[in-house]
Design a protein around this motif. Sequence first.
Motif, PDB file in Angstrom:
ATOM      1  N   THR A  24      -5.982  -2.535 -26.574  1.00 54.88           N
ATOM      2  CA  THR A  24      -7.032  -2.443 -27.593  1.00 54.88           C
ATOM      3  C   THR A  24      -6.407  -2.068 -28.941  1.00 54.88           C
ATOM      4  OG1 THR A  24      -7.347  -0.099 -27.220  1.00 54.88           O
ATOM      5  CG2 THR A  24      -8.663  -1.596 -25.848  1.00 54.88           C
ATOM      6  N   LEU A  25      -7.228  -2.162 -29.993  1.00 52.58           N
ATOM      7  CA  LEU A  25      -6.747  -1.755 -31.319  1.00 52.58           C
ATOM      8  C   LEU A  25      -6.389  -0.266 -31.305  1.00 52.58           C
ATOM      9  CD1 LEU A  25      -6.132  -2.405 -34.238  1.00 52.58           C
ATOM     10  CD2 LEU A  25      -8.555  -2.081 -34.789  1.00 52.58           C
ATOM     11  N   SER A  26      -7.148   0.495 -30.533  1.00 56.12           N
ATOM     12  CA  SER A  26      -6.831   1.926 -30.469  1.00 56.12           C
ATOM     13  C   SER A  26      -5.477   2.148 -29.772  1.00 56.12           C
ATOM     14  CB  SER A  26      -8.009   2.652 -29.813  1.00 56.12           C
ATOM     15  OG  SER A  26      -7.582   3.559 -28.879  1.00 56.12           O
ATOM     16  N   ASP A  27      -5.158   1.330 -28.763  1.00 60.08           N
ATOM     17  CA  ASP A  27      -3.812   1.407 -28.144  1.00 60.08           C
ATOM     18  C   ASP A  27      -2.737   1.100 -29.187  1.00 60.08           C
ATOM     19  OD1 ASP A  27      -4.826   1.878 -25.577  1.00 60.08           O
ATOM     20  OD2 ASP A  27      -4.997  -0.267 -25.147  1.00 60.08           O
ATOM     21  N   ILE A  28      -3.014   0.087 -30.026  1.00 57.33           N
ATOM     22  CA  ILE A  28      -2.030  -0.312 -31.046  1.00 57.33           C
ATOM     23  C   ILE A  28      -1.820   0.830 -32.043  1.00 57.33           C
ATOM     24  CG2 ILE A  28      -1.591  -1.899 -32.989  1.00 57.33           C
ATOM     25  CD1 ILE A  28      -1.324  -3.433 -30.489  1.00 57.33           C
ATOM     26  N   LYS A  29      -2.920   1.486 -32.407  1.00 58.39           N
ATOM     27  CA  LYS A  29      -2.783   2.582 -33.376  1.00 58.39           C
ATOM     28  C   LYS A  29      -1.968   3.737 -32.788  1.00 58.39           C
ATOM     29  CE  LYS A  29      -6.557   1.408 -36.379  1.00 58.39           C
ATOM     30  NZ  LYS A  29      -8.004   1.475 -36.654  1.00 58.39           N
ATOM     31  N   ILE A  30      -2.164   3.974 -31.500  1.00 62.01           N
ATOM     32  CA  ILE A  30      -1.354   5.015 -30.839  1.00 62.01           C
ATOM     33  C   ILE A  30       0.113   4.578 -30.818  1.00 62.01           C
ATOM     34  CG2 ILE A  30      -0.907   6.184 -28.628  1.00 62.01           C
ATOM     35  CD1 ILE A  30      -3.991   5.951 -28.132  1.00 62.01           C
ATOM     36  N   GLY A 374       3.319  -7.530 -31.940  1.00 61.50           N
ATOM     37  CA  GLY A 374       2.608  -7.435 -33.218  1.00 61.50           C
ATOM     38  C   GLY A 374       2.420  -5.989 -33.643  1.00 61.50           C
ATOM     39  N   GLY A 375       2.075  -5.137 -32.675  1.00 59.79           N
ATOM     40  CA  GLY A 375       1.896  -3.714 -32.974  1.00 59.79           C
ATOM     41  C   GLY A 375       3.201  -3.071 -33.420  1.00 59.79           C
ATOM     42  N   SER A 376       4.291  -3.476 -32.802  1.00 58.50           N
ATOM     43  CA  SER A 376       5.596  -2.906 -33.154  1.00 58.50           C
ATOM     44  C   SER A 376       6.005  -3.361 -34.548  1.00 58.50           C
ATOM     45  CB  SER A 376       6.649  -3.324 -32.127  1.00 58.50           C
ATOM     46  OG  SER A 376       6.211  -3.004 -30.821  1.00 58.50           O
ATOM     47  N   ILE A 377       5.714  -4.614 -34.867  1.00 58.28           N
ATOM     48  CA  ILE A 377       5.990  -5.131 -36.217  1.00 58.28           C
ATOM     49  C   ILE A 377       5.158  -4.347 -37.240  1.00 58.28           C
ATOM     50  CG2 ILE A 377       5.553  -7.139 -37.726  1.00 58.28           C
ATOM     51  CD1 ILE A 377       6.448  -8.890 -35.284  1.00 58.28           C
ATOM     52  N   ALA A 378       3.893  -4.158 -36.920  1.00 58.28           N
ATOM     53  CA  ALA A 378       3.008  -3.402 -37.823  1.00 58.28           C
ATOM     54  C   ALA A 378       3.531  -1.979 -38.017  1.00 58.28           C
ATOM     55  CB  ALA A 378       1.582  -3.383 -37.266  1.00 58.28           C
ATOM     56  N   ALA A 379       4.108  -1.416 -36.959  1.00 62.65           N
ATOM     57  CA  ALA A 379       4.633  -0.054 -37.043  1.00 62.65           C
ATOM     58  C   ALA A 379       5.778   0.022 -38.058  1.00 62.65           C
ATOM     59  CB  ALA A 379       5.109   0.419 -35.665  1.00 62.65           C
ATOM     60  N   VAL A 380       6.687  -0.949 -38.006  1.00 61.98           N
ATOM     61  CA  VAL A 380       7.841  -0.888 -38.913  1.00 61.98           C
ATOM     62  C   VAL A 380       7.395  -1.195 -40.344  1.00 61.98           C
ATOM     63  CG1 VAL A 380      10.201  -1.667 -39.350  1.00 61.98           C
ATOM     64  CG2 VAL A 380       9.319  -1.630 -37.007  1.00 61.98           C
ATOM     65  N   LEU A 381       6.486  -2.157 -40.506  1.00 66.18           N
ATOM     66  CA  LEU A 381       6.007  -2.478 -41.855  1.00 66.18           C
ATOM     67  C   LEU A 381       5.295  -1.276 -42.473  1.00 66.18           C
ATOM     68  CD1 LEU A 381       4.665  -6.132 -41.379  1.00 66.18           C
ATOM     69  CD2 LEU A 381       6.804  -5.412 -42.468  1.00 66.18           C
ATOM     70  N   ARG A 409       0.691 -16.822 -33.070  1.00 70.00           N
ATOM     71  CA  ARG A 409      -0.672 -16.622 -33.569  1.00 70.00           C
ATOM     72  C   ARG A 409      -1.202 -15.231 -33.173  1.00 70.00           C
ATOM     73  NH1 ARG A 409      -4.939 -17.481 -30.607  1.00 70.00           N
ATOM     74  NH2 ARG A 409      -3.872 -18.921 -29.198  1.00 70.00           N
ATOM     75  N   LYS A 410      -0.903 -14.811 -31.952  1.00 66.11           N
ATOM     76  CA  LYS A 410      -1.399 -13.508 -31.482  1.00 66.11           C
ATOM     77  C   LYS A 410      -0.693 -12.353 -32.186  1.00 66.11           C
ATOM     78  CE  LYS A 410      -2.947 -15.363 -27.113  1.00 66.11           C
ATOM     79  NZ  LYS A 410      -2.544 -15.693 -25.751  1.00 66.11           N
ATOM     80  N   ILE A 411       0.560 -12.547 -32.542  1.00 65.84           N
ATOM     81  CA  ILE A 411       1.266 -11.520 -33.314  1.00 65.84           C
ATOM     82  C   ILE A 411       0.586 -11.358 -34.672  1.00 65.84           C
ATOM     83  CG2 ILE A 411       3.409 -11.057 -34.593  1.00 65.84           C
ATOM     84  CD1 ILE A 411       4.969 -12.190 -32.259  1.00 65.84           C
ATOM     85  N   LYS A 412       0.298 -12.487 -35.315  1.00 63.77           N
ATOM     86  CA  LYS A 412      -0.343 -12.438 -36.633  1.00 63.77           C
ATOM     87  C   LYS A 412      -1.732 -11.806 -36.527  1.00 63.77           C
ATOM     88  CE  LYS A 412       2.225 -16.409 -38.230  1.00 63.77           C
ATOM     89  NZ  LYS A 412       2.262 -17.864 -38.327  1.00 63.77           N
ATOM     90  N   ALA A 413      -2.467 -12.153 -35.476  1.00 63.79           N
ATOM     91  CA  ALA A 413      -3.819 -11.608 -35.304  1.00 63.79           C
ATOM     92  C   ALA A 413      -3.762 -10.090 -35.142  1.00 63.79           C
ATOM     93  CB  ALA A 413      -4.491 -12.257 -34.091  1.00 63.79           C
ATOM     94  N   THR A 414      -2.732  -9.610 -34.445  1.00 55.66           N
ATOM     95  CA  THR A 414      -2.600  -8.163 -34.258  1.00 55.66           C
ATOM     96  C   THR A 414      -2.342  -7.483 -35.602  1.00 55.66           C
ATOM     97  OG1 THR A 414      -1.726  -8.568 -32.051  1.00 55.66           O
ATOM     98  CG2 THR A 414      -1.374  -6.372 -32.958  1.00 55.66           C
ATOM     99  N   LYS A 416      -3.294  -8.556 -38.465  1.00 55.02           N
ATOM    100  CA  LYS A 416      -4.573  -8.636 -39.187  1.00 55.02           C
ATOM    101  C   LYS A 416      -5.506  -7.510 -38.717  1.00 55.02           C
ATOM    102  CE  LYS A 416      -7.669 -10.935 -41.716  1.00 55.02           C
ATOM    103  NZ  LYS A 416      -8.822 -11.594 -41.096  1.00 55.02           N
ATOM    104  N   ASP A 417      -5.539  -7.275 -37.403  1.00 59.77           N
ATOM    105  CA  ASP A 417      -6.388  -6.199 -36.865  1.00 59.77           C
ATOM    106  C   ASP A 417      -5.980  -4.849 -37.456  1.00 59.77           C
ATOM    107  OD1 ASP A 417      -7.726  -7.989 -35.318  1.00 59.77           O
ATOM    108  OD2 ASP A 417      -6.657  -7.508 -33.450  1.00 59.77           O
TER     109      ASP A 417
END
Length: 451
Positions: A24-30, A374-381, A409-414, A416-417
Amino acid sequence: MASASPIIGFDEFAAYLNKIFKITLSDIKILIREFHTEMQKGLTGYESSLKMIPSYVDRPNGKEKGQYIALDLGGTNFRVLSVELDGRGNASVTAVSKFAIDIADMQGTAEQLFGFIANCIHQFIEENQLDKRIQYDLAFTFSFPVDQTNIAAGKLLVWTKGFTAKGVEGEDVIVLLNEALKKKDIHCIRVAALANDTVGTLVARSYKDPSCDLGVILGTGTNACYPEKLVNIQKWRGLDPKGHMIINMEWGNFNKLRLTNYDKDLDLASPNTGAQFLEKMVSGMYLGEITRLVVQDMIHRGLIFLGSKCTAFEKKGSLLTENMSLVAEDNSANLGEVEFFLKSKGITNITAHDKNILKHVCDLVSTRAAKISGGSIAAVLSWMDPELKNKHTVGIDGSLFEKYPGFARKIKATCKDVFGENALNIEIVHAKDGSGKGAAIIAAVAAQSEK
Ligand code: ADP
Ligand code: MG
């Protein structure tokens, strides 16, 4: 074996799978928070699942020029390349030889493995008639966790991706390479730099595009790197406090993820139990195996392939990530490619229901992998630019990213989320051949900084 759970019916089991593989998005934020904590610890020099290894190079300025040799070891093949840099942001491969690595060399001794490498270089020099009176600067792309102590020195910390050659862990791989070259009487090569595919990917893309500040590998294994401010690398104090250095994160070892029983079984059966948890949930070497473990469990529970006595998926490694791509691509209403593939495994009397289940399991496993990526990429950015105010190009290399349907596509969507509209500042591109072109650029940067 996954421990039998009390769930029996098909619907309940399907719901159970959906639940354990869901991100979930909450998992990604964690995940992002945990990533930042581990990054900070790694940079400070504390115990961390992210080793945050200094690479001793910064990004290139695009003006590097000349002919360089690159070696690429770290996956399915070993390659030797000659690369020409034009000093205007263009790198071209002028010659390349590819060699299959024998399992005996991968899993034998250091002498065997480095002897094999020296033989390949010898063959390359002869085939391409390199001028032996010239000293060629070479970069060795060695895509394993290395404790690098300068641009051309580093000890292998631990083997990954199925390599186990004895006498390499704890040793300086450049010393081993130089010894093997000497034994083989190769004198026209000067090992100028130790690199890895991840740093090479970032460097290769940023040679022509200064906005590229994250390099990612999604192939046999997975890893990432980015330029860090020297002042933030507390464990290593550089001379110029305003400067940057590329940090090889070794993110495949990130270990703050929720594991399923299938992940735990895969880990126990792997040669590096207890390590590389993110890699084992994300990369091409493992996705097929996770899927196999789920399918095998479903066969044992009598939930799939009831039409034939099925032993095809009992054996470790009998379902590959490439096979999952094939299943994901097959959108035919009838049984199509999937039936063809399953028949090759001796599974007959397949129903449309079987096909849909198999497709669904592949989707669960690969979607989880793409979201974690995607979440890991978002973390570094967000570590580099919390508000994501600037433009960031992410250069990604590897067959999983390139070939798995929907993965990019799913990496990009993550992203975006996570970032909403600000995700427009992120450009995700396929940056090819970091371990070849990128390594050559690293050799050029290294040779230049020596001068
Ligand atoms: P390496 O990581 O070894 O440098 P690649 O980037 O080519 O090389 O990655 C190879 C890995 O990618 C294979 O081990 C396999 O797991 C995965 N792979 C290869 N082809 C496909 C495909 N069509 N779909 C998904 N994954 C693939
Ligand atoms: Mg590669």
